[in-house]
Design a protein around this motif. Structure first.
Motif, PDB file in Angstrom:
ATOM      1  N   VAL A  23       0.839  -1.201   0.000  1.00  0.00           N
ATOM      2  CA  VAL A  23       0.000   0.000   0.000  1.00  0.00           C
ATOM      3  C   VAL A  23       0.870   1.245   0.000  1.00  0.00           C
ATOM      4  O   VAL A  23       0.635   2.204  -0.754  1.00  0.00           O
ATOM      5  CB  VAL A  23      -0.945  -0.015   1.219  1.00  0.00           C
ATOM      6  N   GLY A  24       1.903   1.246   0.860  1.00  0.00           N
ATOM      7  CA  GLY A  24       2.788   2.395   0.911  1.00  0.00           C
ATOM      8  C   GLY A  24       3.505   2.628  -0.408  1.00  0.00           C
ATOM      9  O   GLY A  24       3.685   3.774  -0.839  1.00  0.00           O
ATOM     10  N   GLY A  25       3.921   1.552  -1.065  1.00  0.00           N
ATOM     11  CA  GLY A  25       4.593   1.689  -2.348  1.00  0.00           C
ATOM     12  C   GLY A  25       3.689   2.279  -3.420  1.00  0.00           C
ATOM     13  O   GLY A  25       4.154   2.972  -4.339  1.00  0.00           O
ATOM     14  N   LEU A  26       2.379   2.005  -3.326  1.00  0.00           N
ATOM     15  CA  LEU A  26       1.428   2.554  -4.293  1.00  0.00           C
ATOM     16  C   LEU A  26       1.096   4.018  -4.003  1.00  0.00           C
ATOM     17  O   LEU A  26       0.730   4.772  -4.914  1.00  0.00           O
ATOM     18  CB  LEU A  26       0.135   1.727  -4.286  1.00  0.00           C
ATOM     19  N   SER A  64      12.801   1.472  -8.037  1.00  0.00           N
ATOM     20  CA  SER A  64      11.656   2.351  -7.799  1.00  0.00           C
ATOM     21  C   SER A  64      10.974   2.039  -6.473  1.00  0.00           C
ATOM     22  O   SER A  64      11.156   0.969  -5.889  1.00  0.00           O
ATOM     23  CB  SER A  64      10.634   2.202  -8.933  1.00  0.00           C
ATOM     24  N   GLU A  65      10.126   2.999  -6.022  1.00  0.00           N
ATOM     25  CA  GLU A  65       9.373   2.803  -4.787  1.00  0.00           C
ATOM     26  C   GLU A  65       8.456   1.588  -4.856  1.00  0.00           C
ATOM     27  O   GLU A  65       8.261   0.899  -3.845  1.00  0.00           O
ATOM     28  CB  GLU A  65       8.530   4.053  -4.464  1.00  0.00           C
ATOM     29  N   ARG A  66       7.901   1.315  -6.020  1.00  0.00           N
ATOM     30  CA  ARG A  66       6.998   0.161  -6.125  1.00  0.00           C
ATOM     31  C   ARG A  66       7.750  -1.148  -5.932  1.00  0.00           C
ATOM     32  O   ARG A  66       7.225  -2.091  -5.347  1.00  0.00           O
ATOM     33  CB  ARG A  66       6.279   0.191  -7.476  1.00  0.00           C
ATOM     34  N   TRP A  67       8.986  -1.199  -6.423  1.00  0.00           N
ATOM     35  CA  TRP A  67       9.783  -2.396  -6.178  1.00  0.00           C
ATOM     36  C   TRP A  67      10.150  -2.511  -4.699  1.00  0.00           C
ATOM     37  O   TRP A  67      10.289  -3.628  -4.180  1.00  0.00           O
ATOM     38  CB  TRP A  67      11.044  -2.385  -7.045  1.00  0.00           C
ATOM     39  N   VAL A  68      10.318  -1.382  -4.017  1.00  0.00           N
ATOM     40  CA  VAL A  68      10.571  -1.427  -2.574  1.00  0.00           C
ATOM     41  C   VAL A  68       9.396  -2.107  -1.875  1.00  0.00           C
ATOM     42  O   VAL A  68       9.564  -2.976  -1.009  1.00  0.00           O
ATOM     43  CB  VAL A  68      10.801  -0.012  -2.013  1.00  0.00           C
ATOM     44  N   GLY A  69       8.175  -1.725  -2.240  1.00  0.00           N
ATOM     45  CA  GLY A  69       6.999  -2.381  -1.672  1.00  0.00           C
ATOM     46  C   GLY A  69       6.945  -3.853  -2.012  1.00  0.00           C
ATOM     47  O   GLY A  69       6.553  -4.682  -1.184  1.00  0.00           O
ATOM     48  N   ALA A  70       7.362  -4.214  -3.231  1.00  0.00           N
ATOM     49  CA  ALA A  70       7.360  -5.628  -3.632  1.00  0.00           C
ATOM     50  C   ALA A  70       8.357  -6.444  -2.820  1.00  0.00           C
ATOM     51  O   ALA A  70       8.095  -7.593  -2.458  1.00  0.00           O
ATOM     52  CB  ALA A  70       7.680  -5.736  -5.118  1.00  0.00           C
TER      53      ALA A  70
END
Length: 433
Positions: free
Chosen positions: A161-164, A255-261
């Motif tokens: 959620v945070g990454g999104l 990217s931030e989305r990969w951090v969330g992944a």
């Protein structure tokens, strides 16, 4: 199919309803923490312009505050109970994250993370004591394994959620993160209002506990050794891997989305295998499990090093996902092992103090890890990972040395057959109103 069904039934943790309620509140609370934790350093550095070194020191300040208030928190637990102490911790943490969007200078972050650290000092011994008193002694490994599942399930979902939501192109997106996190603490408070904590089974010793206090705990040399090892577990394991998101973004172009992944991959692994691992550890030697954990931490750090040296962007992100999976394999060995060992070493009337010192060892590791890792990340990012791996190997030898000192009665995790399922189901659920 019948053996498979039998095995799946054996994974039932057989816990009281009150424990499930506490774990439900913990999932919601961890969801909020997962939304925030991977992005704190990114927020401080990339949004507020605070250096890596100052951000690392701010994180250490929170750990210093947790360490400084830990002794008081343990005494509060033994005086007013785990649930009430947990409630205090949740209020302090909610206030800290609700104010975090106002950070503009390093000292702002120091002050708010110190407040959060004081809440953490109350949170962990309060929750651990509450769980240990709500749970039959033979089921404490399952209770703490479930705690690790609920914590990581929330953290993983929160990381996604945070990454999104979070993006450095829109600084106001981080305000949403912090306010969502603050709200989850309030949800946990509402859940705890439905739980009643039983009195200490050593109530007749409470007066003597007040007279002796921490002196009795500090005479337990085996427990002190375990605390020292845990400082290393946290400093070179959990806290170093907390630096993976800023390392991945700023050094490897992730990217931030990969951090969330990455956060999600670690979490899903823990959720899926924690109960089977807890079952497999029944009757096994606890310190050997912790030694294996530290070796897995070392392997994960070396995988990150390899990804940082040779790869960037998506390729690096995939390697870092693999590293978080290896790290997760280590994590699932700790949940059903370390906290139940502390509970077995502690007299019930001093359990709050034992768990408080255990929490303080996490704080000490949280001071050491960012204080060294933050500046090192800014100076030479690749140096963080081999140093963490080497220290983890040293910790593994420390685990094996401590095993020879422990009393035989606590060396192994209890087996499920010590308490038949029929007896567990017939027993009234303690602490539920």
């Amino acid at each position: 199919m019948r053996p498979l069904a039998s095995y799946l039934r054996s994974l039932d943790p057989k816990l009281p309803r009150s424990v499930w309620l506490v774990q439900t509140g913990g999932v919601v609370n961890s969801l909020g923490n997962g939304i925030v934790f991977p992005f704190i350093v990114i927020y401080l550095h990339n949004v507020r312009g605070i250096s890596f070194a100052a951000a690392g020191l701010a994180l250490s300040a929170g750990a210093v505050a947790a360490l400084a208030t830990g002794f008081s928190a343990g005494a509060i637990v033994d005086r007013v109970g785990g649930r009430n102490t947990l409630l205090l911790g949740l209020l302090l943490q909610a206030a800290s994250f609700a104010l975090f969007p106002l950070v503009r200078e390093p000292w702002h972050a120091v002050g708010l993370l110190s407040l959060e650290g004081a809440g953490t000092a109350c949170f962990w011994p309060g929750q651990s004591t509450l769980l240990s008193r709500l749970t039959p002694a033979e089921r404490t490994p399952a209770a703490f394994a479930l705690q690790r599942i609920s914590m990581n399930l929330g953290l993983g979902m929160g990381g996604v959620v945070g990454g999104l939501i979070a993006t450095t192109r829109h600084p106001e997106s981080f305000t949403v993160l912090f306010l969502l996190d603050a709200a989850t603490f309030l949800v946990f408070i509402a859940v705890l209002a439905t739980v009643h904590e039983p009195r200490s089974s050593d109530a007749e010793h409470e007066d003597s506990a007040e007279a002796v206090g921490y002196r009795a705990v500090l005479r337990d040399r085996n427990f002190l050794w375990l605390l020292g090892l845990n400082v290393l577990f946290v400093a070179v394991g959990y806290e170093v891997f907390a630096l993976l998101p800023p390392f991945a973004k700023n050094y490897a172009g992730v990217s931030e989305r990969w951090v969330g992944a990455m956060w999600l991959a670690n979490t899903l692994l823990i959720v899926l295998i924690q109960l089977p691992v807890a079952k497999a550890l029944e009757g096994r030697r606890r310190m050997r499990a912790l030694a294996l954990m530290t070796l897995l931490f070392a392997a994960a750090a070396l995988i990150v090093l390899g990804g940082g040296v040779w790869l960037t962007g998506t390729a690096a992100a995939l390697v870092f996902v693999g590293a978080t999976l290896v790290f997760g394999l280590g994590e699932v060995l700790q949940g059903p092992t370390q906290a139940p060992l502390v509970a077995d070493l502690a007299p019930d009337h001093l359990r709050g103090r034992y768990f408080a010192l255990g929490s303080m060892s996490w704080s000490a590791g949280s001071i050491l890890g960012p204080a060294i890792g933050g500046p090192l990340l800014g100076w030479h990012p690749l140096a963080v990972w081999p140093l963490a791996a080497a220290t983890s190997v040293v910790a593994a030898f420390g685990c094996l040395a401590l095993e020879r000192r422990l009393p035989e009665r606590v060396r192994r995790s209890p087996r499920d057959e010590l308490l038949p399922e029929a007896e567990l189901l017939a027993r009234p659920s303690p602490g539920y109103t």
